[in-house]
Design an enzyme around this catalytic site. Structure first.
Site, mmCIF file in Angstrom:
data_model
loop_
_atom_site.group_PDB
_atom_site.id
_atom_site.type_symbol
_atom_site.label_atom_id
_atom_site.label_comp_id
_atom_site.label_asym_id
_atom_site.label_seq_id
_atom_site.Cartn_x
_atom_site.Cartn_y
_atom_site.Cartn_z
ATOM 1 C CB VAL A 227 -1.271 -0.009 1.350
ATOM 2 C CG1 VAL A 227 -1.994 -1.075 0.780
ATOM 3 C CG2 VAL A 227 -0.061 -0.115 2.180
ATOM 4 C CB SER A 228 0.912 4.621 -2.011
ATOM 5 O OG SER A 228 0.974 3.826 -3.662
ATOM 6 C CB THR A 229 -1.420 6.292 2.035
ATOM 7 O OG1 THR A 229 -2.527 5.671 1.415
ATOM 8 C CG2 THR A 229 -0.670 7.209 0.588
#
Length: 186
Positions: free
Chosen positions: A11-13
């Site tokens: 996941v990026s965030t």
């Protein structure tokens, strides 16, 4: 002998839900990173590559979770498949074994190119959004890591000859940030 099914989640965030990526997919072990797909130096990805053995299957929700850059995607897939590790991409319904047909390699290239294109679109929209916010006065950029007083102290200590790497560590900033503070006028 069949190996393990190993999940990889990225996941990026921090507000994204990693569990939904492999929801309903049975894996024996999962590795999860919270990092941008543009970076291939991800701790859990590296751990997965070290952990996976011949006969194992790495399961990833989609290609863009593994890499956003076509060259990186190919390199990771090749690294794993050369070691006898299979890779499944759930969303794309694609599998790679290392003994892939020209059609499978074409699909990897095409789908990987779409992931790279999507990343470029995200960056472009982000730049446009920041430019519009700056025009409205709503965007001020990231808050400075150090106060004016701490920056002055940092400069004095550098001028006194203290090691920059040691100071960066002590002040809790990167060396690049330290150099940026030294370059800019107060």
């Amino acid at each position: 002998m069949t190996g393990q099914r190993i999940g990889y989640i990225r996941v990026s965030t921090f507000d994204q839900n990693p569990e939904r990526q492999l929801e309903g997919v049975k894996v024996d072990r999962a590795f999860s990173d919270k990092a941008s797909g543009k970076d291939v130096k991800r701790p859990q990805l590296e751990a997965l590559i070290s952990f996976a053995r011949t006969g194992d299957t790495v399961v990833v929700h989609s290609m863009d979770r593994l890499a956003r850059n076509l060259d990186d995607l190919r390199r990771i897939v090749q690294t794993l498949t050369q070691r006898g590790v299979h890779i499944e991409f759930v969303k794309e319904h694609l599998s790679f074994t290392g003994e892939d047909s020209p059609m499978a390699n074409l699909m990897l290239s095409v789908m990987g190119a779409f992931a790279e294109f999507e990343r470029a679109l995200i960056r472009e929209r982000q730049r446009e959004g920041i430019a519009l916010a700056k025009q409205r006065g709503a965007y001020r950029g990231r808050k400075k890591s150090l106060s004016s007083e701490r920056i002055a102290e940092l400069r004095q200590r550098v001028e006194a000859g203290e090691q920059k790497t040691k100071l960066a560590r002590e002040f809790g900033i990167s060396r690049e940030t330290l150099y940026q503070y030294l370059r800019t006028d107060q």
